[in-house]
Design a protein around this motif. Structure first.
Motif, PDB file in Angstrom:
ATOM      1  N   GLN A 135       2.015   5.337  -0.069  1.00  0.00           N
ATOM      2  CA  GLN A 135       1.555   6.601   0.532  1.00  0.00           C
ATOM      3  C   GLN A 135       0.543   7.278  -0.388  1.00  0.00           C
TER       4      GLN A 135
ATOM      5  N   VAL B 294      -2.758   5.616   0.087  1.00  0.00           N
ATOM      6  CA  VAL B 294      -3.352   6.073   1.357  1.00  0.00           C
ATOM      7  C   VAL B 294      -3.978   7.460   1.153  1.00  0.00           C
TER       8      VAL B 294
ATOM      9  N   HIS C  46      -7.266   7.278  -0.381  1.00  0.00           N
ATOM     10  CA  HIS C  46      -8.318   6.894   0.575  1.00  0.00           C
ATOM     11  C   HIS C  46      -8.478   7.962   1.670  1.00  0.00           C
TER      12      HIS C  46
ATOM     13  N   LEU D   9       4.239  -1.019   3.538  1.00  0.00           N
ATOM     14  CA  LEU D   9       3.937   0.381   3.182  1.00  0.00           C
ATOM     15  C   LEU D   9       4.969   0.824   2.150  1.00  0.00           C
TER      16      LEU D   9
ATOM     17  N   ARG E 124      -6.442   7.925   5.006  1.00  0.00           N
ATOM     18  CA  ARG E 124      -6.742   6.907   6.023  1.00  0.00           C
ATOM     19  C   ARG E 124      -5.958   5.635   5.731  1.00  0.00           C
ATOM     20  N   LEU E 125      -5.054   5.286   6.639  1.00  0.00           N
ATOM     21  CA  LEU E 125      -4.283   4.042   6.488  1.00  0.00           C
ATOM     22  C   LEU E 125      -5.012   2.848   7.092  1.00  0.00           C
ATOM     23  N   ARG E 126      -5.656   3.083   8.241  1.00  0.00           N
ATOM     24  CA  ARG E 126      -6.140   1.954   9.044  1.00  0.00           C
ATOM     25  C   ARG E 126      -7.209   1.090   8.373  1.00  0.00           C
TER      26      ARG E 126
ATOM     27  N   GLY F 297      -5.548  -0.804   5.417  1.00  0.00           N
ATOM     28  CA  GLY F 297      -4.371  -1.482   5.979  1.00  0.00           C
ATOM     29  C   GLY F 297      -4.779  -2.636   6.877  1.00  0.00           C
TER      30      GLY F 297
ATOM     31  N   LEU G  26       3.547   8.511   8.866  1.00  0.00           N
ATOM     32  CA  LEU G  26       2.793   7.422   8.234  1.00  0.00           C
ATOM     33  C   LEU G  26       3.535   6.101   8.409  1.00  0.00           C
TER      34      LEU G  26
ATOM     35  N   ALA H  46       1.993   2.782  10.238  1.00  0.00           N
ATOM     36  CA  ALA H  46       1.939   1.439   9.635  1.00  0.00           C
ATOM     37  C   ALA H  46       2.634   0.417  10.525  1.00  0.00           C
TER      38      ALA H  46
ATOM     39  N   LEU I  49       0.879  -1.166   0.000  1.00  0.00           N
ATOM     40  CA  LEU I  49       0.000   0.000   0.000  1.00  0.00           C
ATOM     41  C   LEU I  49       0.919   1.218   0.000  1.00  0.00           C
TER      42      LEU I  49
ATOM     43  N   ALA J 180       6.868   5.615   1.213  1.00  0.00           N
ATOM     44  CA  ALA J 180       6.407   6.567   2.217  1.00  0.00           C
ATOM     45  C   ALA J 180       7.499   7.601   2.490  1.00  0.00           C
TER      46      ALA J 180
END
Ligand code: G3H
Ligand code: ZN
Length: 282
Positions: A50, A53, A56, A82, A59-61, A64, A90, A94, A48, A85
């Motif tokens: 940066q 992210v 989205h 990740l 939002r990472l969580r 992720g 961030l 992660a 995934l 990045a």
């Protein structure tokens, strides 16, 4: 099973095979990649970036966490990484969430700052049992180290890996990001020389631009983690376009995203098998 990226890469490097690392934009991609890995009985890295992210909403969580769940439920080793990045916060997010590796990308920074920041990220990550991939920068050139003309010096690479303690090292050997054809020519002699000098597994970015044969040569020369994104987007979007052109009345996304994902899964199966069948060493 959720597995450490660096351990999978070290195993692949030892056996002279490539470890496929594929970029996730939508959860559907992660599902297709895991299905492909399970069908082949081979490990895989879900990445995934940066940028993804940011797509989205920063939002990472949510995505992720879903990728981590997919990995935990898989019958084969799956790492969650990740990618690219530049934001150290961030990276820490992660790591705290349970990703098995992060790429801290300080390649646009002055060399001393890249080394210092990479080193501190390694200390934080290792304290949490997480691996770190990083990349040397390049002075000059419009796209810096990501320009196809950029080349990593083997001595610099070895020193960077030693100084920073990274687990995986991205190197510049002729590929470039986001190519929609497969015409990149890699410097396989340089890959061999870097692989001889650097103790950690090497990572190829921009692998979409490399032909099947070129990739097998690169893996034989010592390339290990193979990052692919654009090529799968090309395959996915071509199928979605075809389905929608044939049936313009469709409105249910499952009816066109599904077929797109099916061809992505088939292509990832093919690529995993290719990376796992190295050419014989001379
Ligand atoms: O980090 C991801 C890769 O470098 C993907 O590059 O989109 O050119 O395959 P690509
Ligand atoms: Zn990349």
């Amino acid at each position: 099973m959720l597995s450490d990226t660096a351990a999978l890469a070290r195993e692949a490097a030892q056996e002279g095979t490539g470890l496929g690392a594929f970029n996730v934009v939508l959860l559907d991609h992660g599902e297709a990649f895991v299905d492909a890995a399970q069908a082949q009985g081979l490990p895989i890295v879900l990445q995934l970036s940066q940028n993804a992210v940011a797509y989205h909403g920063g939002r990472l969580r949510p995505l992720g966490s879903a990728l981590l769940e997919l990995a935990r439920g898989a019958s084969v080793p799956v790492a969650v990484h990740l990618d690219h990045a530049e934001d150290t916060d961030l990276c820490r997010e992660a790591i705290d969430l349970g990703f098995t590796s992060v790429m801290y990308d300080g390649s646009k920074l002055p060399d001393d700052l890249n080394r210092a920041t990479t080193h501190s990220m390694v200390e934080y990550a290792h304290a949490h049992g997480v691996s770190v991939e990083a990349e040397l920068g390049e002075v000059g050139g419009k796209n810096g180290v990501h320009d196809p003309s950029a080349r990593t010096d083997p001595h610099d690479a070895a020193k960077f890996a030693e100084d920073t303690g990274v687990d995986l090292l991205a190197v510049a050997v002729g590929s470039s990001h986001a190519m929609v054809d497969r015409s990149a020519v890699l410097d396989t002699d340089l890959i061999s020389r870097i692989a001889q000098e650097v103790d950690v597994p090497l990572v190829l970015h921009g692998s979409s631009g490399v032909s099947d044969e070129g990739m097998r040569e690169a893996i034989r020369a010592g390339m290990t983690k193979i990052n692919v994104s654009t090529h799968l987007n090309v395959v996915f979007t071509a199928e979605v376009r075809e389905v929608l052109a044939e049936k313009p009345e469709l409105v249910d996304p499952r009816k066109y995203v599904g077929p797109g994902n099916a061809v992505v899964r088939t292509e990832v199966e093919r690529l995993l098998a290719l990376y796992h069948s190295p050419l014989p060493v001379h």
